[in-house]
Scaffold this motif. Sequence first.
Motif, PDB file in Angstrom:
ATOM      1  N   ILE A   1      -8.466  59.549  21.413  1.00 29.11           N
ATOM      2  CA  ILE A   1      -8.418  60.789  20.650  1.00 29.11           C
ATOM      3  C   ILE A   1      -9.845  61.099  20.237  1.00 29.11           C
TER       4      ILE A   1
ATOM      5  N   CYS B   1      -1.400  56.633  15.454  1.00 27.08           N
ATOM      6  CA  CYS B   1      -1.769  57.821  16.225  1.00 27.08           C
ATOM      7  C   CYS B   1      -1.729  59.076  15.356  1.00 27.08           C
TER       8      CYS B   1
ATOM      9  N   ILE C   1      -4.959  61.438  14.406  1.00 31.66           N
ATOM     10  CA  ILE C   1      -4.986  62.883  14.647  1.00 31.66           C
ATOM     11  C   ILE C   1      -5.262  63.607  13.334  1.00 31.66           C
TER      12      ILE C   1
ATOM     13  N   LEU D   1       0.147  68.687  11.515  1.00 31.67           N
ATOM     14  CA  LEU D   1      -0.397  68.443  12.847  1.00 31.67           C
ATOM     15  C   LEU D   1       0.272  69.350  13.873  1.00 31.67           C
TER      16      LEU D   1
ATOM     17  N   LEU E   1       1.494  69.547  16.821  1.00 26.30           N
ATOM     18  CA  LEU E   1       1.753  68.495  17.792  1.00 26.30           C
ATOM     19  C   LEU E   1       3.225  68.512  18.185  1.00 26.30           C
TER      20      LEU E   1
END
Length: 173
Positions: free
Chosen positions: A11, A94, A98, A107, A109
């Motif tokens: 990332i 994770c 982020i 997020l 996502l």
Amino acid sequence: TADGHIAGVAIVGNEGLIGINELEANPEPGEPALVEIADGDAQVMDANVFQREMARRAAFNELVHNYLHAFVESLMQSIVCNALHPLEMRCARCLLEIRDRVGHNELPLTQYTLANLLGVRRATVTLCEGRLHRMGLVEKQHRRIVIRNPAGLEAAACECYPVNKGHFARLLQ
């Protein structure tokens, strides 16, 4: 892979750079970078300008090399994490990584993107995300995941999150 499968390797956010092949005098084309979260600004630097600045061996060169050192340490830690830690811990790590790069707890996502980052099926992410939701840590919204309890999510993550965070924190010192 040749059969079309993908998995997240790293990332990179506002702390870093892509295109490290440009460090070489005659760079080979690198692997393509996939932008999954376009939630901010990105800067582009001409390869010739980049190489000229690196050749000056000044502050820019030092910053790039320090970043690359932190990036490689983070990659090695993530390899260990992916091999040894349960999915829920990796998922928490994770999401936190982020969050650190986008700068907020909301997020942009999807489950599909998160599945690709974790190298698992989307259905597996749905189950994992459901467990994190029942723990009061995250909330799934349309095309986004909201971290509701950052401290709790940090407690649910494996030790790799603070280790990786420390690698990049040294860049700011």
